[in-house]
Design a protein around this motif. Structure first.
Motif: not given
Length: 391
Positions: A217-243
């Motif tokens: 189980a892996v959870n990324v808890a994003l700060p309120a107000g996160t926009g495009d750059a941060g959301w995409l950064r979080a996705f690519h910083a976590v998901v591909p390596e785990l998959l």
């Protein structure tokens, strides 16, 4: 394998209706299907109406007493048992609730079966993604957890590793709970921080049960107000390596559209264009790590005219192999239909005009003082070493 995409659709799914004033207005499903057709995507996919999930299928995730409670509330909404989360403000009981909820679940289960059996390479059920329902209770507008049921059906068919990636603004708590002790299922959820949003779960420290499932189980808890750059950064910083480490045989993704800056129920600031970018990335990851086997689901999304139909039409187009350029105008006939149905003006293009830039290298630009990077690092530190990866 046919390689053809399937769109799971039965018009009766629009009967999933909690009543006037409820945020989950089923018009969002109807308008999405009409936009899919307006772009001619129904000619690029095989449109399939699966059967309702039967009781034996529902029991793969849900308790028998809960299924019986849903049936009873469906037959007599006034007798709904709130001990099961039914008849509440979030989940009002309505006539036929069991039938339509099991129909939506059946579409996701059918999608999973088609992908695993090679009848389709990709399958989409944008009516699905009801990820909050628990084994013994309704929660957060969700009666039956179609995402968990689809995964459970894959396991029943002999799949050894399923990855579930959830980018809804709310934590995918029901799916995580269903497979908390199962090392065959990797659940990854990117969501608004539980301090500021329902269901107040999804902390980085939630990593699966002790033992073989720890780290699944892996959870990324994003700060309120996160926009495009941060959301995409979080996705690519976590998901591909785990998959890459987990090597799923099937990738199941949930694409709740409620991360959008216009959504009335949450506090992220993501554009339609960033949502589309994650849909494209999910498609790529399915091909890179799961032999292309991809089950894509809808989820939340309460800007039912401006956001949801466009976001999920992009999802269908990507699965069909006929991506819609963001600057494309929405068809005039569809705009007229939107106004006739809702008395709202429809969006004119398939973009918010944001054109987000994706930074796919986590190390590049890391800022220890940035709250978004702190959130990413908290997830990597909590979960990555449990999978033998560097934080």
């Amino acid at each position: 394998m046919s390689g053809r995409a399937q769109l799971m659709w039965d018009p009766a799914v629009t009967g999933y209706d909690f009543g006037p004033g409820h945020p989950m207005n089923p018009v969002r499903l109807d308008l999405t299907r009409r936009l899919v057709d307006a772009f001619g995507l129904d000619r690029d996919v095989e449109v399939v109406a699966a059967k309702r999930a039967g009781e034996s299928t529902l029991r793969l995730v849900h308790r028998q007493d809960y299924v019986e409670a849903v049936k009873a509330a469906s037959a007599d909404p006034g007798a709904a048992d709130q001990a099961y989360g039914l008849g509440t403000v979030d989940d009002p009981a309505f006539a036929g609730m069991h039938e339509v909820s099991s129909l939506i679940a059946g579409q996701s289960v059918g999608a999973a079966e088609a992908v695993w059996r090679g009848e389709a390479l990709h399958a989409v059920n944008f009516a699905g993604g009801l990820h909050h329902a628990m084994p013994g209770a309704a929660s957060g507008f969700c009666v039956y957890n179609d995402a968990a049921l689809a995964i459970a059906r894959l396991l029943e068919l002999g799949v050894e590793r399923v990855a579930y990636v959830d980018v809804d603004v709310h934590h995918g708590d029901g799916v995580q709970a269903a497979f908390w002790e199962d090392p065959r299922v990797l659940t990854i959820s990117l969501h608004e921080h539980p301090r500021t949003l329902f269901p107040q779960t999804g902390w980085p420290e939630e990593t699966g049960a002790d033992g073989p499932a720890e780290g699944t189980a892996v959870n990324v808890a994003l700060p309120a107000g996160t926009g495009d750059a941060g959301w995409l950064r979080a996705f690519h910083a976590v998901v591909p390596e785990l998959l890459a480490e987990f090597r799923p045989q099937v990738l199941v993704t949930q694409h709740g559209a409620d991360t959008h800056f216009e959504d009335p129920l949450a506090h992220l600031a993501v554009s339609l264009d960033a949502q589309r970018a994650v849909q494209v990335a999910s498609h790529e990851l399915a091909h890179e790590y799961a032999d292309g086997r991809w089950v894509a689901l809808g989820g939340g999304g309460y800007a039912v005219v401006d956001v949801v139909p466009r976001s999920w039409t992009h999802l269908v187009a990507i699965a069909a192999g006929r991506e819609i350029a963001p600057e494309t105008l929405t068809p005039e006939g569809w705009r007229q239909e939107v106004y006739a149905r809702t008395r709202q003006l429809a969006p004119g293009r398939m973009t918010d005009g944001r054109w987000p830039v994706e930074h796919r290298e986590w190390e590049a630009g890391y800022d220890p003082a940035d709250r978004l990077d702190q959130a990413i690092l908290a997830t990597r530190r909590a979960a990555f070493p449990l999978r033998g990866l560097l934080p």
